[in-house]
Structures are given as structure tokens and as C-alpha cells.
Design a protein around this motif. Structure first.
Motif, PDB file in Angstrom:
ATOM      1  N   LEU A 181      -5.806   3.260   6.400  1.00  0.00           N
ATOM      2  CA  LEU A 181      -6.310   1.595   6.530  1.00  0.00           C
ATOM      3  C   LEU A 181      -6.712   1.450   7.967  1.00  0.00           C
ATOM      4  O   LEU A 181      -7.332   0.499   8.152  1.00  0.00           O
ATOM      5  CB  LEU A 181      -4.972   0.882   6.322  1.00  0.00           C
ATOM      6  CG  LEU A 181      -4.079   0.882   5.002  1.00  0.00           C
ATOM      7  CD1 LEU A 181      -3.105  -0.086   5.111  1.00  0.00           C
ATOM      8  CD2 LEU A 181      -5.122   0.462   3.964  1.00  0.00           C
ATOM      9  N   ILE A 230       5.052   9.832  -2.152  1.00  0.00           N
ATOM     10  CA  ILE A 230       5.209  10.227  -1.025  1.00  0.00           C
ATOM     11  C   ILE A 230       5.710   8.691  -0.265  1.00  0.00           C
ATOM     12  O   ILE A 230       4.646   7.800   0.047  1.00  0.00           O
ATOM     13  CB  ILE A 230       4.623  10.858  -0.015  1.00  0.00           C
ATOM     14  CG1 ILE A 230       4.139  12.109  -0.631  1.00  0.00           C
ATOM     15  CG2 ILE A 230       5.157  10.970   1.657  1.00  0.00           C
ATOM     16  CD1 ILE A 230       3.217  12.985   0.386  1.00  0.00           C
ATOM     17  N   GLY A 231       6.975   8.162  -0.425  1.00  0.00           N
ATOM     18  CA  GLY A 231       7.225   6.797   0.075  1.00  0.00           C
ATOM     19  C   GLY A 231       7.315   6.661   1.263  1.00  0.00           C
ATOM     20  O   GLY A 231       7.657   7.526   2.276  1.00  0.00           O
ATOM     21  N   ILE A 241       3.374  -1.840 -11.046  1.00  0.00           N
ATOM     22  CA  ILE A 241       2.061  -1.241 -10.938  1.00  0.00           C
ATOM     23  C   ILE A 241       2.005   0.107 -11.304  1.00  0.00           C
ATOM     24  O   ILE A 241       0.658   0.709 -11.511  1.00  0.00           O
ATOM     25  CB  ILE A 241       1.729  -1.276  -9.375  1.00  0.00           C
ATOM     26  CG1 ILE A 241       2.445  -0.603  -8.339  1.00  0.00           C
ATOM     27  CG2 ILE A 241       1.637  -2.832  -8.677  1.00  0.00           C
ATOM     28  CD1 ILE A 241       2.293  -0.548  -7.013  1.00  0.00           C
ATOM     29  N   VAL A 301       0.982  -1.024   0.009  1.00  0.00           N
ATOM     30  CA  VAL A 301       0.020  -0.024   0.018  1.00  0.00           C
ATOM     31  C   VAL A 301       0.892   1.270   0.046  1.00  0.00           C
ATOM     32  O   VAL A 301       0.556   2.101  -0.819  1.00  0.00           O
ATOM     33  CB  VAL A 301      -1.003  -0.047   1.322  1.00  0.00           C
ATOM     34  CG1 VAL A 301      -1.529   1.275   1.305  1.00  0.00           C
ATOM     35  CG2 VAL A 301      -1.854  -1.318   1.076  1.00  0.00           C
ATOM     36  N   GLY A 302       2.054   1.116   0.856  1.00  0.00           N
ATOM     37  CA  GLY A 302       2.800   2.294   0.636  1.00  0.00           C
ATOM     38  C   GLY A 302       3.849   2.713  -0.494  1.00  0.00           C
ATOM     39  O   GLY A 302       3.943   3.879  -0.751  1.00  0.00           O
ATOM     40  N   LEU A 303       3.843   1.472  -1.186  1.00  0.00           N
ATOM     41  CA  LEU A 303       4.559   1.814  -2.668  1.00  0.00           C
ATOM     42  C   LEU A 303       3.190   2.435  -3.627  1.00  0.00           C
ATOM     43  O   LEU A 303       3.439   2.476  -4.823  1.00  0.00           O
ATOM     44  CB  LEU A 303       4.849   0.696  -3.191  1.00  0.00           C
ATOM     45  CG  LEU A 303       6.221   0.315  -2.448  1.00  0.00           C
ATOM     46  CD1 LEU A 303       6.788  -1.205  -2.944  1.00  0.00           C
ATOM     47  CD2 LEU A 303       7.580   1.034  -2.649  1.00  0.00           C
ATOM     48  N   GLY A 304       2.143   2.475  -3.189  1.00  0.00           N
ATOM     49  CA  GLY A 304       1.196   3.086  -4.087  1.00  0.00           C
ATOM     50  C   GLY A 304       0.279   1.928  -4.820  1.00  0.00           C
ATOM     51  O   GLY A 304      -0.232   2.145  -5.922  1.00  0.00           O
ATOM     52  N   LEU A 311      -1.316   6.643   4.856  1.00  0.00           N
ATOM     53  CA  LEU A 311      -1.479   5.278   5.392  1.00  0.00           C
ATOM     54  C   LEU A 311      -2.286   4.901   6.509  1.00  0.00           C
ATOM     55  O   LEU A 311      -2.967   3.905   6.684  1.00  0.00           O
ATOM     56  CB  LEU A 311       0.034   4.763   5.714  1.00  0.00           C
ATOM     57  CG  LEU A 311       0.156   3.429   5.600  1.00  0.00           C
ATOM     58  CD1 LEU A 311       0.299   3.091   4.012  1.00  0.00           C
ATOM     59  CD2 LEU A 311       1.740   3.015   6.007  1.00  0.00           C
ATOM     60  N   VAL A 321      -3.754   6.627  -3.316  1.00  0.00           N
ATOM     61  CA  VAL A 321      -2.933   5.763  -3.878  1.00  0.00           C
ATOM     62  C   VAL A 321      -1.898   6.816  -4.823  1.00  0.00           C
ATOM     63  O   VAL A 321      -0.596   6.393  -4.784  1.00  0.00           O
ATOM     64  CB  VAL A 321      -3.589   4.968  -5.287  1.00  0.00           C
ATOM     65  CG1 VAL A 321      -2.469   4.289  -6.222  1.00  0.00           C
ATOM     66  CG2 VAL A 321      -4.453   3.780  -4.385  1.00  0.00           C
ATOM     67  N   LEU A 367      10.675   4.079  -7.054  1.00  0.00           N
ATOM     68  CA  LEU A 367       9.331   4.651  -7.541  1.00  0.00           C
ATOM     69  C   LEU A 367       9.708   6.310  -7.983  1.00  0.00           C
ATOM     70  O   LEU A 367       8.920   6.982  -8.290  1.00  0.00           O
ATOM     71  CB  LEU A 367       8.404   4.877  -6.218  1.00  0.00           C
ATOM     72  CG  LEU A 367       7.502   3.491  -6.304  1.00  0.00           C
ATOM     73  CD1 LEU A 367       6.404   3.634  -5.222  1.00  0.00           C
ATOM     74  CD2 LEU A 367       6.528   3.534  -7.725  1.00  0.00           C
ATOM     75  N   ARG A 425       0.606   8.107  -2.308  1.00  0.00           N
ATOM     76  CA  ARG A 425       1.699   7.132  -1.695  1.00  0.00           C
ATOM     77  C   ARG A 425       2.731   6.929  -3.074  1.00  0.00           C
ATOM     78  O   ARG A 425       3.805   6.481  -2.606  1.00  0.00           O
ATOM     79  CB  ARG A 425       1.106   5.794  -1.254  1.00  0.00           C
ATOM     80  CG  ARG A 425       0.114   5.885  -0.169  1.00  0.00           C
ATOM     81  CD  ARG A 425      -0.639   4.698   0.047  1.00  0.00           C
ATOM     82  NE  ARG A 425      -1.703   5.120   1.012  1.00  0.00           N
ATOM     83  CZ  ARG A 425      -3.016   4.670   0.962  1.00  0.00           C
ATOM     84  NH1 ARG A 425      -3.272   3.721  -0.172  1.00  0.00           N
ATOM     85  NH2 ARG A 425      -3.774   4.916   1.752  1.00  0.00           N
ATOM     86  N   ARG A 426       2.275   7.204  -4.228  1.00  0.00           N
ATOM     87  CA  ARG A 426       3.215   6.988  -5.394  1.00  0.00           C
ATOM     88  C   ARG A 426       4.623   8.099  -5.339  1.00  0.00           C
ATOM     89  O   ARG A 426       5.614   7.816  -5.602  1.00  0.00           O
ATOM     90  CB  ARG A 426       2.742   6.848  -6.647  1.00  0.00           C
ATOM     91  CG  ARG A 426       2.068   5.391  -6.685  1.00  0.00           C
ATOM     92  CD  ARG A 426       1.105   5.219  -8.065  1.00  0.00           C
ATOM     93  NE  ARG A 426       0.748   4.127  -7.683  1.00  0.00           N
ATOM     94  CZ  ARG A 426       0.101   3.271  -8.693  1.00  0.00           C
ATOM     95  NH1 ARG A 426      -0.063   3.816  -9.998  1.00  0.00           N
ATOM     96  NH2 ARG A 426      -0.734   2.220  -8.567  1.00  0.00           N
ATOM     97  N   GLU A 481      -4.135  -4.574  -6.471  1.00  0.00           N
ATOM     98  CA  GLU A 481      -3.027  -4.883  -6.671  1.00  0.00           C
ATOM     99  C   GLU A 481      -2.334  -5.528  -5.591  1.00  0.00           C
ATOM    100  O   GLU A 481      -1.375  -6.562  -5.582  1.00  0.00           O
ATOM    101  CB  GLU A 481      -2.187  -3.773  -7.161  1.00  0.00           C
ATOM    102  CG  GLU A 481      -2.476  -3.247  -8.542  1.00  0.00           C
ATOM    103  CD  GLU A 481      -2.217  -1.674  -8.868  1.00  0.00           C
ATOM    104  OE1 GLU A 481      -2.149  -1.455 -10.011  1.00  0.00           O
ATOM    105  OE2 GLU A 481      -1.968  -0.958  -7.955  1.00  0.00           O
ATOM    106  N   ASN A 532       1.484  10.122   3.835  1.00  0.00           N
ATOM    107  CA  ASN A 532       1.103   9.506   2.789  1.00  0.00           C
ATOM    108  C   ASN A 532      -0.193   8.691   2.926  1.00  0.00           C
ATOM    109  O   ASN A 532      -0.346   7.841   2.149  1.00  0.00           O
ATOM    110  CB  ASN A 532       2.148   8.390   2.492  1.00  0.00           C
ATOM    111  CG  ASN A 532       2.225   7.365   3.469  1.00  0.00           C
ATOM    112  OD1 ASN A 532       1.909   7.475   4.632  1.00  0.00           O
ATOM    113  ND2 ASN A 532       3.185   6.192   2.932  1.00  0.00           N
TER     114      ASN A 532
END
Lengths: 298, 268
Positions: free
Chosen positions: B66, B97-98, B121, A190-193, B63, B91, B172, B94-95, A198, B61
Motif C-alpha cells: 500500500l 497470513i492474517g 469476501i 486489506v489485511g483480511l484479503g 501490506l 490478496v 478466515l 493476506r487470506r 471490496e 502479508n
């Protein structure tokens, strides 16, 4: 008062030592007993099958005659029926079971409803197989007669019932495997987007694959050996028929139908058939073990 | 001479928290945060357990989405855009901000696939081999694993796993890297390697690191935010940002008494 360093270390009381020994041997004997029972059963089946093995050899596996009058036996049809009914059942219940396990392991549903559904799925496994059979005879077959060329008991209803019966095995074990995937791995994805899909398809399912495959193999083992419901629905015909709408037979149904009136070489032939079924199931289980260990290595 | 606060404001802010309150259900866990995160700098979050520093980190990000009972009031802007606007896709956030987690969490896949996962992805069309090498070099791991890219990411040592997770994050090409106690599970030598890496990474990335290790904050961070806990009237523990300044100010000349006590090891 003596200081602690001056005191001698105390010995364990003799009774505790004896208890340890007793426990150790009780555990050993229990373990050996399991192996012993298995070997005993297989040996007895094998000994009783010997006359038939001597008479028919491996040809027994490739002939589809079952004629007690002439004492000619072959189990091609039951072998075919056993494997085909089980594979059809897997074909239906693997995708459904995986779907069920995904829904019940994610947070799509409110916890209360999810808990009830988990319980209901597990309850499917608690229904006696004769009840499944009865339901098949009076509900499923009449229903199928309406919508397919099916006339009566045959391969299709037997395979369908099997698929329902193994569904809880697959979904319960797969759900456990999915839930046990480390939360860190999910967060990483999830952290990798990664979107939820997916994450599930590319990370969670592969990470749980060894458990899922293990569950599928266990379900296959159950399908191969299931007797009562299948016997009530499959039609018990030894004529080899590829059509799913025609009666067929499985090894376990053959055994259940014939053992009562069998005598002489027929008993031996049934024992031979039982041995074949045991070997098929054993091979499936061993393959499952190999697949699971391979997957765990990756 | 400029005061330290002016220095923060002069640097371009990448992330900006404006009056952020964070709730778990009805419980206000973190109250009234105003905080600017400057570009291409390392900002450390320090403070006693339960002060909400990791919670805030995970807001950057999204998170925390969840967690079903999580709720955020106020604004967190990223280059001026509110991350919690209705039309923002978490989504996509998060792409850019890792995140690197406390416990190394490589995927149970090969080292190679660990790196390429994020790119795949994202529909990355370039050269995967090159991406893997670049990312592993960027995480100072290439020399150690270049001959075993097909091996499972979980088969290497804990320190290597954590650098693999960093490599996976920089593959990323993010803008910001969040690190949640990245060295908590590592031995001192691995910790040193990761810290050296953080020094290199800030050339290209904006980094926020949560740490319990004050020496670590002093070593790696340009800015440090000290979070503290107060007990509310109902007897609940509530986190707040006590002080945020240049790291040397926080450690050598803090304005708050609590900061002084914490960084000198007298509580927390």
C-alpha cells in the motif's frame, strides 16, 4: 526569595476578565442574530402570504392555474417542477459525484494530477449560475434539439444544468468523508484479503455514508432553491406537463419571473409560494439531519 | 546437547526471509535479513523504535504494497513459495497470513458482520452463525458479547475490540497471524487476556508478534528476534536483525552485547 509554595496564587488582571465577558456576549449575540434573521424572514413572508392563504387554503398546492387577470392562483406545476428537476439532477449527479469522489480519494492518479482535478471540481461550484444559464441557452439546448424531440427551453435542460451545478457539492463532501475514514479500517479490510473494490464498496463507502448522505442532501437543498440558471432554461410554463421535453416551472423561477410586475393578491400568492419552498427545503434539511444521525448510530 | 540454532532449524519453517533488504525510495531501512519463522510457535520481534521490526512484519502479508515508495529486494518464502514473485496475488497472501494491528480497528459494523466480512469476501458457503460463535470462542470473547452480536463493533471496550479483531482474523482460518504491538493500546488486564489467548492460538497457528514490552516477549514468545539500529556513514538510521534465538537464550544468555543491554533495559 520566597519559595513557590509560600507565594499567593495571583489573580487574573481585571481587563482579562472584562475581555472574557465581552467575548462571551459577542458570541451569544451573534448566535441569536442568526436565529433572529431566519425567524424574521419567515414571519414576514408568512404575514404577507396570509391573504392568499385565506383565499386559497391548501387548494393552492393542488391547482395549476396562474391567472393574474382573474386573481386565481395555484402552484401545482411549480411544486412538481421543483421536485422533479431536483430529483433528476440527483439521479444523474449522485453516481457521477460518487465516482469522482472515489477516484479523487484513492491513489489511482499521480498526486499532482489528482490535486489539479480536485481544484477543477471545486471550481465548478465557483461559476456564477447565470453563466450556467447562458451556456444552457446557447450550447446545451441547441445540442439537445439535434438529438431529442426537444424544441426549446424545457424540463430536461434545466435538470441537466442542475446536475452539473450540484456535482461539486456532492463530490467535494463525499471525498472529504471518504478521506476521513480511519486508515486502520482500510488496513483491516486489506489485511483480511479484501481487494481494492471490496474494500471501497463494503468498508470505506459504508463507513463514510453519513457524510456522503449529508452532502447529497445539501446538494438537493441547492437544487430545490436554484433560480437563475433554471429560470433561463425551464420555459416557465404553468401548464402541467409530464414530458421532459415540454416547458415547466419551478417555485423559484415563478418567483423570479413574476415579482416585478406583481401587485395585490398576486404578491400575496407569490409569498405563499415562497413559504412553501422554504418549508420544502426545511423538511429536506431536517430529514438529512435525521438520516445522518441514524447512520452515525449504526 | 543441541545448540539453540539447531532447534530452530529442526522445526518446520513456515516463513523464511533470505537476504531481505527493504527500501523506502532510495533509503535502505532494513538490511540483510535472514530469518526463519517456525511453525506453530510464537516468534517475537523486539528492538528499539525505528529498527524496522513492524516494517518487516508487514512484508509477510504484503501490506507494505500500500506504500508507493516501498521496495523489497531478496526473498520471503512461504512454504517455499516466494511471496514477492510476479504471479503471486497479494490478496491471496493476506487470506492465509492474517494481521492484528496496534490500534484495535473493528469495522464500523455489527460484531457479527465484523466476523463474517472476511468469510463473505472469500465466498464462504457454510453456516455463518456457527462461524461467528467459533471465532469469538477462539478469541475468548464469546461469553462477553454473545448477547450483543448486533451491536456496533466499536461500542465495546478497547480490550474487547482487540479480541474482536483477533476473532475476525481467525475466522478466515489463516495459517499465520501477524500481530503488530497488539497490546499497545490496552490496559494491563486486557493485555493479560490477549496474552493468554496467544498461548492458546499457537496450538493451531504460527504467530509473529511485534512488541515494545520485553516482559511480554518473555511471557508469550518461544523465539525472539532482536532488531537493532545502526547509523550509516550518511547519518541515516538503518535497521538489522542483531540476534534471533530461543526466547530464554535472548533474555538470559544472549551472544550480542547490544542484545544484553537492550533486554536488561539499559537502552532502547
Amino acid at each position: 526569595m520566597t519559595s513557590i509554595s509560600e507565594r499567593r496564587l495571583e489573580q487574573r488582571p481585571p481587563l482579562e476578565k472584562i475581555m472574557d465577558t465581552v467575548f462571551l456576549w459577542a458570541a451569544r449575540i451573534s448566535a441569536l442574530a442568526i436565529a433572529g434573521v431566519l425567524i424574521w424572514i419567515i414571519t414576514l413572508v408568512f404575514i404577507q402570504a396570509l391573504p392568499a392563504i385565506g383565499q386559497f387554503g391548501l387548494g393552492f398546492l393542488f391547482k395549476s392555474t396562474w391567472n393574474p387577470v382573474r386573481d386565481e392562483y395555484g402552484i401545482l406545476t411549480p411544486i412538481y417542477g421543483t421536485i422533479v428537476s431536483s430529483l433528476i439532477a440527483l439521479l444523474i449527479s449522485v453516481p457521477i459525484g460518487l465516482g469522482v469522489s472515489i477516484v479523487l480519494s484513492e491513489d489511482y492518479l499521480p498526486t499532482q494530477i489528482q490535486r489539479i482535478l480536485v481544484f477543477l471540481v471545486e471550481l465548478l461550484a465557483a461559476i456564477p449560475s447565470v453563466v450556467y444559464g447562458l451556456w444552457g441557452v446557447f450550447v446545451l439546448i441547441p445540442f439537445l434539439r439535434e438529438i431529442t424531440p426537444l424544441k426549446g427551453p424545457s424540463m430536461l435542460p434545466a435538470a441537466l444544468i442542475l446536475s452539473v451545478m450540484i456535482l461539486p457539492t456532492i463530490s467535494a463532501i463525499a471525498r472529504d468523508a471518504l478521506i476521513n475514514v480511519d486508515i486502520g479500517v482500510r488496513q483491516a479490510a486489506v489485511g483480511l484479503g479484501a481487494t481494492r473494490w471490496e474494500t471501497i464498496l463494503l468498508v470505506i463507502l459504508p463507513a463514510a455514508s453519513s457524510g456522503i448522505i449529508g452532502g447529497i442532501m445539501l446538494a438537493l437543498g441547492r437544487a430545490l432553491g436554484e433560480t437563475m440558471a433554471v429560470t433561463m432554461l425551464i420555459g416557465n410554463s404553468n401548464q402541467l406537463n409530464v414530458s421532459l421535453f415540454q416547458p415547466s416551472n419551478t417555485i423559484s423561477s415563478l418567483l423570479a419571473n413574476q415579482f416585478a410586475e406583481a401587485s395585490g393578491l398576486q404578491v400575496s400568492a407569490l409569498m405563499y409560494a415562497a413559504l412553501v419552498l422554504a418549508i420544502i427545503t426545511l423538511v429536506v434539511n431536517m430529514l438529512a439531519q435525521i438520516v445522518v444521525t441514524q447512520l452515525q448510530k449504526i | 546437547m543441541l545448540s539453540s540454532e539447531d532447534t530452530i532449524n529442526q522445526t518446520q519453517a513456515v516463513l523464511n526471509a533470505e537476504n531481505v533488504d527493504i527500501y523506502y525510495g532510495d533509503f535502505l531501512a532494513l538490511k540483510g535479513i535472514y530469518m526463519e519463522i517456525p511453525k506453530n510457535k510464537v516468534t517475537a520481534f523486539i528492538g528499539p523504535s525505528g529498527c524496522g521490526k513492524s516494517t518487516l512484519l508487514r512484508c509477510y502479508n504484503r501490506l507494505n504494497d500500500l506504500i508507493p515508495v516501498f521496495k523489497l529486494n531478496g526473498k520471503i518464502t512461504y512454504h517455499g513459495q516466494n511471496l514477492y514473485d510476479q504471479d503471486v496475488d497479494p490478496v491471496q497472501v493476506r487470506r492465509r497470513i492474517g494481521m492484528v494491528f496496534q490500534k484495535p480497528n473493528p469495522f464500523p459494523k455489527s460484531i457479527y458482520e465484523n466476523i463474517t466480512f472476511g468469510a463473505k469476501i472469500n465466498g464462504f458457503k457454510g453456516d455463518f452463525d456457527q462461524l461467528v460463535e467459533e471465532s469469538l470462542r477462539g478469541a475468548a470473547l464469546w461469553e462477553e458479547v454473545k448477547d450483543k452480536l448486533k451491536q456496533n463493533g466499536m461500542s465495546i471496550s478497547g480490550g474487547q475490540q482487540q479480541r474482536l479483531c483477533i476473532a475476525r482474523t481467525i475466522a478466515l482460518k489463516p495459517d499465520v497471524i501477524l500481530m503488530d504491538e497488539p497490546c499497545a493500546a490496552l490496559d494491563p488486564i486486557s493485555t493479560l487476556k490477549v496474552e493468554e489467548l496467544i498461548h492458546q492460538l499457537k496450538e493451531e497457528y504460527t504467530i509473529i508478534i511485534v512488541t515494545h514490552n520485553m516482559q511480554q516477549a518473555a511471557r508469550v514468545a518461544d523465539y525472539t528476534g532482536f532488531f537493532n539500529v545502526r547509523v550509516t556513514e550518511e547519518g541515516k538510521r538503518q535497521g538489522y536483525l542483531a540476534e534471533h534465538d530461543l526466547t530464554e537464550v535472548i533474555f538470559q544468555n544472549p551472544k550480542e552485547e547490544a542484545t544484553k543491554q537492550y533486554v536488561s533495559g539499559r537502552f532502547g
